[in-house]
Design a protein around this motif. Structure first.
Motif, PDB file in Angstrom:
ATOM      1  N   GLY A  57       0.793  -1.223   0.000  1.00 16.42           N
ATOM      2  CA  GLY A  57       0.000   0.000   0.000  1.00 16.42           C
ATOM      3  C   GLY A  57       0.822   1.267   0.000  1.00 16.42           C
ATOM      4  O   GLY A  57       0.503   2.220   0.726  1.00 16.42           O
ATOM      5  N   GLU A  58       1.861   1.331  -0.809  1.00 16.73           N
ATOM      6  CA  GLU A  58       2.659   2.549  -0.916  1.00 16.73           C
ATOM      7  C   GLU A  58       1.922   3.594  -1.756  1.00 16.73           C
ATOM      8  O   GLU A  58       1.260   3.271  -2.743  1.00 16.73           O
ATOM      9  CB  GLU A  58       4.011   2.259  -1.567  1.00 16.73           C
ATOM     10  CG  GLU A  58       4.985   1.511  -0.672  1.00 16.73           C
ATOM     11  CD  GLU A  58       6.357   1.380  -1.311  1.00 16.73           C
ATOM     12  OE1 GLU A  58       6.505   1.820  -2.477  1.00 16.73           O
ATOM     13  OE2 GLU A  58       7.272   0.858  -0.665  1.00 16.73           O
ATOM     14  N   ILE A  59       2.071   4.858  -1.340  1.00 15.84           N
ATOM     15  CA  ILE A  59       1.478   5.965  -2.090  1.00 15.84           C
ATOM     16  C   ILE A  59       2.606   6.826  -2.640  1.00 15.84           C
ATOM     17  O   ILE A  59       3.479   7.276  -1.897  1.00 15.84           O
ATOM     18  CB  ILE A  59       0.573   6.832  -1.200  1.00 15.84           C
ATOM     19  CG1 ILE A  59      -0.546   5.996  -0.583  1.00 15.84           C
ATOM     20  CG2 ILE A  59      -0.010   7.994  -2.008  1.00 15.84           C
ATOM     21  CD1 ILE A  59      -1.387   6.765   0.418  1.00 15.84           C
ATOM     22  N   ALA A  60       2.606   7.034  -3.939  1.00 17.53           N
ATOM     23  CA  ALA A  60       3.562   7.947  -4.565  1.00 17.53           C
ATOM     24  C   ALA A  60       2.946   9.343  -4.555  1.00 17.53           C
ATOM     25  O   ALA A  60       1.841   9.542  -5.047  1.00 17.53           O
ATOM     26  CB  ALA A  60       3.878   7.510  -5.985  1.00 17.53           C
ATOM     27  N   LEU A  61       3.670  10.299  -3.984  1.00 20.73           N
ATOM     28  CA  LEU A  61       3.202  11.680  -3.915  1.00 20.73           C
ATOM     29  C   LEU A  61       4.005  12.524  -4.900  1.00 20.73           C
ATOM     30  O   LEU A  61       5.235  12.500  -4.894  1.00 20.73           O
ATOM     31  CB  LEU A  61       3.354  12.221  -2.494  1.00 20.73           C
ATOM     32  CG  LEU A  61       2.746  13.599  -2.210  1.00 20.73           C
ATOM     33  CD1 LEU A  61       1.232  13.568  -2.393  1.00 20.73           C
ATOM     34  CD2 LEU A  61       3.094  14.048  -0.787  1.00 20.73           C
TER      35      LEU A  61
END
Length: 446
Positions: free
Chosen positions: A166-170
């Protein structure tokens, strides 16, 4: 607010709507059907005003409106690789662009327009629709999950940073640079959403049991809410209230959860005066002797308020809006209905369903049977939400004369011109510029 497709609803529920989305400030609802699309105003509880409708483009599966302007973006199953941008009040097409793959989602604010494909994201300058940047080779994103801050002064973009976790790229859609990666969940992402200022980011994984809120742009975890532990669910939407005090989450279950964003330390009285207060204090003290994992779970906030739906299995999205000076929970369902609830911002609890609107007709509504039994609202209720709007007009950088960037090239910052922009002569965002574009060869992965 983010759009959700309504096809393939779990439990065999038949979808009357193919898509639906609230606009950025929750003043409008757009829906797509086999026949075309419709736009509704959300200025009144009793009446659902039909603002615009078109059957020129059948089988619409994406429709997004830019705030309350005349700009609307449409994608149909007939041409799933083509984005059409219209000025609906004039009945004219502003532009259309074609891409190398099917368009999965569209996000827009007053500065940027995002087009999300399975393995790439295109960032357009909304003032002239020119391509500024292509984010290539992103992890496979078959649902087109992405979020764009509605605050055009930062235009942060969030999308899945991993295929397995569940990584989020910002990403900063204003400066066109990567910001950071947030390790949000162990499981893959199901929903993400920014608050109105772009300073907070909420997320949920496919398990759907925990919802987390992070600060932007540093990615620090601020809140963690437990939706429930009985079963895994599919979170279909997350939405902050415009003042960022509440966060709502809808799923494939019959319950919509609303969480209040405040620290327990700031809201708990020193000496509880009720039986539940004493129990809570003893429970907190006991948790100090438990293993860290267990005590962390016990200290997580539960839902502040809930909205009960009369069904489960239908695809739906939720949002929190202030309508006629009172806070409301709105839920749009693939069954073709909009449900309006009252939310008590002081005491929470069960939200009262006060209106059900049909989205399939011309805006007619169905009166809820409990309407006459509903007690009058206290006067102080309106005072708690009669706040000035957080959004304000400002100058927006974002115009370039060079025709856009090719294959991920970034337009130099000095080439931007700054100044207020307006949509034609109606004081709307952005100006009408006739353009055509084919991104299949220009900017898509080869």
């Amino acid at each position: 607010m983010e759009a959700e497709g309504a096809e393939g609803a779990p439990g065999g529920a038949e979808a009357a709507l193919s898509c639906f989305s609230f606009n950025q400030d929750c003043t409008s609802l757009a829906v797509g059907t086999k026949a075309g699309y419709k736009l509704f105003s959300l200025s009144s509880v009793e009446q659902l005003d039909h603002v615009h409708g078109s059957n020129d483009t059948p089988d619409v599966y994406i429709v997004e409106r830019l705030f309350s302007s005349s700009l609307v973006v449409v994608v149909s199953h007939a041409k799933p690789r083509q984005m059409n941008v219209y000025h609906f009040k004039k009945g004219t097409e502003i532009c259309n662009y074609s891409y190398s793959g099917n368009i999965l989602s569209i996000r827009l604010n007053r500065q940027r327009l995002l087009v999300c494909l399975e393995e790439s994201i295109y960032i357009h300058n909304i003032k002239d629709m020119k391509l500024l940047k292509t984010i290539l080779d992103i992890p496979a994103n078959p649902t087109g999950l992405c979020a764009l801050s509605i605050n055009h002064s930062n235009s942060y973009v969030a999308y899945p940073g991993s295929l397995t976790t569940g990584e989020i790229a910002l990403y900063d859609g204003h400066s066109l640079k990567a910001v950071c990666t947030i390790a949000a969940h162990e499981g893959t992402l199901a929903a993400i959403a920014f608050n109105s200022s772009g300073s907070r980011l909420a997320s949920a994984s496919e398990k759907g049991t925990v919802i987390r809120v992070f600060s932007v742009p540093d990615g620090q975890k601020l809140y963690e809410f437990r939706r429930g532990v009985k079963r895994y669910v599919t979170i279909s939407s997350l939405a902050f209230s415009m003042d960022s005090q509440f966060l709502c989450a809808s799923s494939n279950t019959e319950t919509v959860h609303i969480f209040r964003l405040e620290h327990l330390a700031n809201s708990r009285p020193e000496e509880p005066s009720t039986w539940t207060g004493y129990v809570g204090k003893m429970f907190l003290a006991a948790s100090n002797y438990l293993p860290t994992q267990v005590s962390d779970m016990m200290n997580q906030d539960r839902a502040f308020a809930t909205g009960r739906l009369g069904f489960s299995g239908h695809r739906n999205i939720c949002t929190l809006a202030t309508i006629q000076k009172l806070p409301r929970l709105l839920v749009a369902s693939s069954s073709g209905h909009l449900y309006v609830y009252n939310l008590d911002p002081q005491d929470g609890g069960d939200c009262v369903l006060i209106k059900t609107h049909s989205l399939l007709g011309s805006g007619t509504s169905e009166e809820n049977k409990e309407n006459d039994l509903r007690p009058p609202l206290p006067q102080s209720y309106a005072a708690t939400v009669a706040r000035p709007s957080a959004s304000a007009a400002s100058t927006v950088p974002g115009y370039s004369e060079d025709g856009g960037a090719l294959r991920g090239e970034v337009i130099p910052e000095h080439e931007f011109a700054t100044g207020p922009v307006c949509l034609d002569d109606e004081n709307e965002f952005p100006p009408i510029t006739s353009c055509r574009g084919d991104q299949q060869d220009k900017a898509a992965p080869s």
